[in-house]
Design an enzyme around this catalytic site. Structure first.
Site, PDB file in Angstrom:
ATOM      1  N   SER A  36      44.730  -6.912  20.689  1.00  0.00           N
ATOM      2  CA  SER A  36      45.916  -6.117  21.038  1.00  0.00           C
ATOM      3  C   SER A  36      47.019  -7.025  21.553  1.00  0.00           C
ATOM      4  O   SER A  36      46.852  -8.234  21.675  1.00  0.00           O
ATOM      5  CB  SER A  36      45.551  -5.088  22.106  1.00  0.00           C
ATOM      6  OG  SER A  36      45.345  -5.759  23.338  1.00  0.00           O
ATOM      7  N   LYS A  37      48.137  -6.399  21.858  1.00  0.00           N
ATOM      8  CA  LYS A  37      49.323  -7.100  22.379  1.00  0.00           C
ATOM      9  C   LYS A  37      48.979  -8.055  23.521  1.00  0.00           C
ATOM     10  O   LYS A  37      49.555  -9.116  23.648  1.00  0.00           O
ATOM     11  CB  LYS A  37      50.304  -6.059  22.934  1.00  0.00           C
ATOM     12  CG  LYS A  37      51.186  -5.458  21.880  1.00  0.00           C
ATOM     13  CD  LYS A  37      52.602  -5.959  22.105  1.00  0.00           C
ATOM     14  CE  LYS A  37      53.535  -5.574  20.986  1.00  0.00           C
ATOM     15  NZ  LYS A  37      53.495  -6.493  19.881  1.00  0.00           N
ATOM     16  N   ARG A  38      48.057  -7.580  24.345  1.00  0.00           N
ATOM     17  CA  ARG A  38      47.618  -8.347  25.504  1.00  0.00           C
ATOM     18  C   ARG A  38      47.231  -9.791  25.141  1.00  0.00           C
ATOM     19  O   ARG A  38      47.315 -10.690  25.954  1.00  0.00           O
ATOM     20  CB  ARG A  38      46.398  -7.594  26.040  1.00  0.00           C
ATOM     21  CG  ARG A  38      45.908  -7.904  27.395  1.00  0.00           C
ATOM     22  CD  ARG A  38      45.125  -6.695  27.921  1.00  0.00           C
ATOM     23  NE  ARG A  38      44.009  -6.321  27.047  1.00  0.00           N
ATOM     24  CZ  ARG A  38      42.840  -6.937  27.037  1.00  0.00           C
ATOM     25  NH1 ARG A  38      42.634  -7.975  27.821  1.00  0.00           N
ATOM     26  NH2 ARG A  38      41.862  -6.520  26.251  1.00  0.00           N
TER      27      ARG A  38
END
Ligand code: GLU
Length: 466
Positions: free
Chosen positions: A240-242
């Site tokens: 994910s973006k994380r």
């Protein structure tokens, strides 16, 4: 003929996972001299955005994943509408008038009876009168009748998968005549566009039986399916973006090269029997096969992406890099002398992992560096000694003729100042020029900056220690 497609919903930017799906479809089509279609699945009006469609298209083209045809589902509503009508007239699709509350009640009842919840089929049994009454009083959706059976698919990656359609129940294929849902529009288009192989992420595996049910109801051909393993982050959670920039346009902004991204995503779940790691796009077409796609999830390792980027960056000529970065250099530093920038690239490319890093780390060629006086100190030497060496450095530099102001000469002359501990001269000299502890060689930097600016910076360093 092999026909593949990449069928993104334009609800977000193209990310690495999507790009991999597109790449595998593209490679498989090219390898088999087939066709590759880009189909934008934008039937969900609320979530689909034009800007994401643009992002997806531009990112694919930037990666050199070229498509042979392009479709947009929102432009094909009439086709779906007719097919819904056809299925309705054949009694395979019906209008469902159940309200949310009714559906909830049906579900609770099934759970209390120990049955896995699914639509009860209630509206399939309505009389003509009931239907026309509800048509005037309630909104409806379209459901497709699902015969209980064991559906078997031979997934080209996962092997045999069996689905029990009893657990699926009559599912919704359209919210209205004009609003087909994904599990209807997608298989319809796959069939009408002659898609031979549906290669997509494993997260779609549970949609596959529904899509086959639709195709069977329409007597349409069923493509072969190949579900790609998921991509996990290093800690095995979903990517994910994380985990940093994962959209292609962001990676482009970050200064990654398309060749590096292609090579990187190629190996996310696919490899040859050998340990080979480096593939150009054409080599990937040559080598690609579905058989060598692994079953287990692929793990995203950003360090590997950076490694590939460095690999491809190192192999580019300074003038190629210039053409990729000139605009950004110009904008960032308000400077446009191409030959000056070329010299910088020549010097800095070895050390940079990305184009952006190359540009940002070269700031001292365009502006005076700012740093704390303590940085000038070499190895705990007293600052008076460092100042003294900087003054000597200044003297030496002033004595070198403009036309001899080259790295070799500068190094040679400065080395004479402290032959037993070169750091005493070289360290403060580097800091004076760059404000950094690590940089390309200070002599090369000095020769690019030129005599005047080099002298000016050394003077500034002396001031700092006064
Ligand atoms: N439109 C779907 C998505 O973006 C993909 C459909 C498919 O590949 O079958 O997730």
């Amino acid at each position: 003929m092999v026909v593949t497609r990449f069928a993104p919903s334009p609800t977000g930017k193209l990310h690495l996972g999507g790009a991999r799906t597109a790449l595998f479809n593209f490679l498989f089509a090219r390898k088999n001299k087939g066709k590759f279609i880009l189909r934008i699945e934008d039937t969900d009006k609320e979530r689909s955005k034009k800007e994401f469609e643009e992002d997806i298209k531009n990112s694919l083209l930037w990666l050199n994943i070229e498509f042979d045809s392009f479709f947009r589902q929102s432009e094909r509503i009439e086709t779906y509408k007719e097919l819904i009508k056809k299925l309705q007239s054949e009694g395979k699709v019906y209008k469902c008038f159940c309200t949310k509350e009714e559906l909830e009640a049906q579900k609770l009842e099934q759970i209390s009876q120990g049955i896995a919840p699914r639509y009860s089929g209630r509206c399939s049994k309505l009389t003509k009168e009931e239907i026309s009454f509800f048509e005037r009083t309630r909104s409806y959706v379209f459901r497709i009748k699902v015969e209980p059976q064991k559906l078997e698919i031979n997934d080209l990656i996962k092997g045999k998968v069996i689905f029990d359609t009893l657990l699926i129940g009559d599912f919704i294929i359209a919210k209205s005549e004009e609003e087909p849902l994904f599990n209807f529009a997608t298989p319809v288009d796959d069939a009408l566009m002659g898609i031979s192989h549906v290669i997509r992420g494993e997260d779609h595996l549970s949609n596959t039986p529904k899509q086959i049910i639709v195709l069977k109801s329409l007597n349409m051909p069923i493509p072969q399916y190949a579900h790609l393993p998921m991509i996990l982050s290093k800690d095995y959670s979903k990517l994910s973006k994380r985990h940093g920039a994962t959209s292609i346009s962001e990676l482009k902004e970050e200064g990654f090269l398309p060749e590096a991204i292609i090579n990187f995503i190629l190996l996310l779940g696919w490899h040859e029997s050998s340990d080979r790691e480096i593939y150009s796009l054409n080599e990937a077409i040559e080598a690609f096969s579905l058989e060598r796609i692994q079953k287990k999830p692929a793990v995203f390792n950003e360090k590997k992406l950076i490694w590939f980027n460095r690999y491809y960056l190192l192999r580019k000529s300074p003038s190629e890099i210039l053409s990729l970065t000139y605009k950004d250099f110009k904008e960032k530093y308000n400077f446009q002398d191409e030959s000056y920038i070329l010299k910088i690239i020549n010097l800095a490319k070895e050390r940079a992992s990305t184009l952006k890093e190359l540009i940002e780390n070269s700031f001292y060629f365009f502006e005076e560096p700012d740093y704390k006086p303590e940085l000038l100190i070499w190895n705990k030497a007293p600052s008076t000694a460092i100042k003294e060496f900087l003054e000597k450095t200044l003297n030496v530099l002033e004595g070198i003729e403009e036309k001899e102001f080259n790295p070799e000469k500068i190094k040679l002359e400065l080395s004479k100042l402290s032959p037993n501990d070169l750091g005493l001269v070289f360290w403060p000299f580097r800091v004076a020029l760059t404000g950094l502890e690590a940089s390309p060689g200070p002599f090369e930097i000095a020769s690019i900056l030129g005599k005047e600016r080099t002298i000016q910076r050394v003077k500034k360093a002396i001031e700092k220690l006064s």
